[in-house]
Motif scaffolding. Sequence first.
Motif, PDB file in Angstrom:
ATOM      1  N   VAL A   1       0.579  -1.199   0.276  1.00 36.47           N
ATOM      2  CA  VAL A   1      -0.187  -0.258   0.253  1.00 36.47           C
ATOM      3  C   VAL A   1       0.893   1.580   0.213  1.00 36.47           C
ATOM      4  CG1 VAL A   1      -1.298   1.404   1.099  1.00 36.47           C
ATOM      5  CG2 VAL A   1      -2.374  -1.229   1.270  1.00 36.47           C
ATOM      6  N   THR A   2       1.731   1.831   0.501  1.00 35.33           N
ATOM      7  CA  THR A   2       2.450   2.588   0.344  1.00 35.33           C
ATOM      8  C   THR A   2       3.478   2.731  -0.516  1.00 35.33           C
ATOM      9  OG1 THR A   2       3.068   2.086   3.231  1.00 35.33           O
ATOM     10  CG2 THR A   2       4.713   3.302   2.479  1.00 35.33           C
ATOM     11  N   ILE A   3       3.957   1.790  -1.236  1.00 36.93           N
ATOM     12  CA  ILE A   3       4.817   1.793  -2.619  1.00 36.93           C
ATOM     13  C   ILE A   3       3.668   1.996  -3.925  1.00 36.93           C
ATOM     14  CG2 ILE A   3       5.740  -0.139  -4.144  1.00 36.93           C
ATOM     15  CD1 ILE A   3       7.446   1.384  -2.473  1.00 36.93           C
ATOM     16  N   GLY A   4       2.414   1.680  -3.422  1.00 37.51           N
ATOM     17  CA  GLY A   4       1.612   2.417  -4.395  1.00 37.51           C
ATOM     18  C   GLY A   4       2.042   3.992  -4.287  1.00 37.51           C
ATOM     19  N   LYS A   5       1.293   4.162  -2.818  1.00 36.13           N
ATOM     20  CA  LYS A   5       0.896   5.685  -2.013  1.00 36.13           C
ATOM     21  C   LYS A   5       2.426   6.311  -2.928  1.00 36.13           C
ATOM     22  CE  LYS A   5      -1.220   5.346   1.543  1.00 36.13           C
ATOM     23  NZ  LYS A   5      -1.979   5.577   3.274  1.00 36.13           N
ATOM     24  N   ILE A   6       3.684   6.164  -2.871  1.00 37.74           N
ATOM     25  CA  ILE A   6       5.133   6.518  -3.427  1.00 37.74           C
ATOM     26  C   ILE A   6       4.895   6.405  -4.920  1.00 37.74           C
ATOM     27  CG2 ILE A   6       6.976   6.289  -3.731  1.00 37.74           C
ATOM     28  CD1 ILE A   6       7.339   4.994  -0.732  1.00 37.74           C
ATOM     29  N   ALA A   7       4.526   4.993  -5.251  1.00 36.40           N
ATOM     30  CA  ALA A   7       4.322   5.264  -7.009  1.00 36.40           C
ATOM     31  C   ALA A   7       3.271   6.652  -7.553  1.00 36.40           C
ATOM     32  CB  ALA A   7       3.458   4.338  -7.245  1.00 36.40           C
ATOM     33  N   ALA A   8       2.381   6.861  -6.736  1.00 41.50           N
ATOM     34  CA  ALA A   8       1.061   7.705  -6.718  1.00 41.50           C
ATOM     35  C   ALA A   8       1.935   8.969  -7.329  1.00 41.50           C
ATOM     36  CB  ALA A   8       0.005   7.602  -6.752  1.00 41.50           C
TER      37      ALA A   8
END
Length: 208
Positions: A40-47
């Motif tokens: 989830v955190t990696i998804g936020k950083i990707a966004a």
Amino acid sequence: MLLGKQQISNMFLAAAALWKANTGRLGDIDARFGDGDHGVTIGKIAALFEARVRDWRDEPIGDFIRGLGEAIMEIGGGSAGPLYGSLIGGMAGALADERGIDGPLLKNMLDASLTEMFELTTARVGAKTMMCAMIPAVEAARAAPGDVAAVLAAAAGAAALGAKNTENRIAKFGRARNYGEQTLGTPDAGAVSTALLFEGFLNGIRQE
């Protein structure tokens, strides 16, 4: 090859795409012995990567990367925000107002990133953390020929191997350390996401 604004943008967008494609996998890995929120955190950083690239106007590369690192620091989700904020933002420590990055400067950027991370964590290779991928990546980059493509290819290959090798390590940091030998056979989620970051950067320059 000289990395300019377009190439740097491609690198971050390709890394974001690869991270987003693997958020479920990263979450599953982390859920085995950790908090389960790494994906989830990696998804936020990707966004955030995507948003920052979209909003990038005329500022020099160093200012863009420094600002991106600061923004990542503000993302919640355990240690991933501060660690990736240091990894990304630390690269700007080797930059002034350059509009292009060659191979030797890219090596200096990766060295600066690693130095920044050493200020944040005592983890080293063998501790089953993202540093098991980051440290070999930077060491391989240093030893690579001076071309940008060669530097990134060496870093990506070493990071992937480092992440794979965490399967044979016992966790020594975070919640996973409480599971001891049970963590053998499972890679570290942070090491895997670091390897994917470097793979994404390499994919980005191959778009040229």
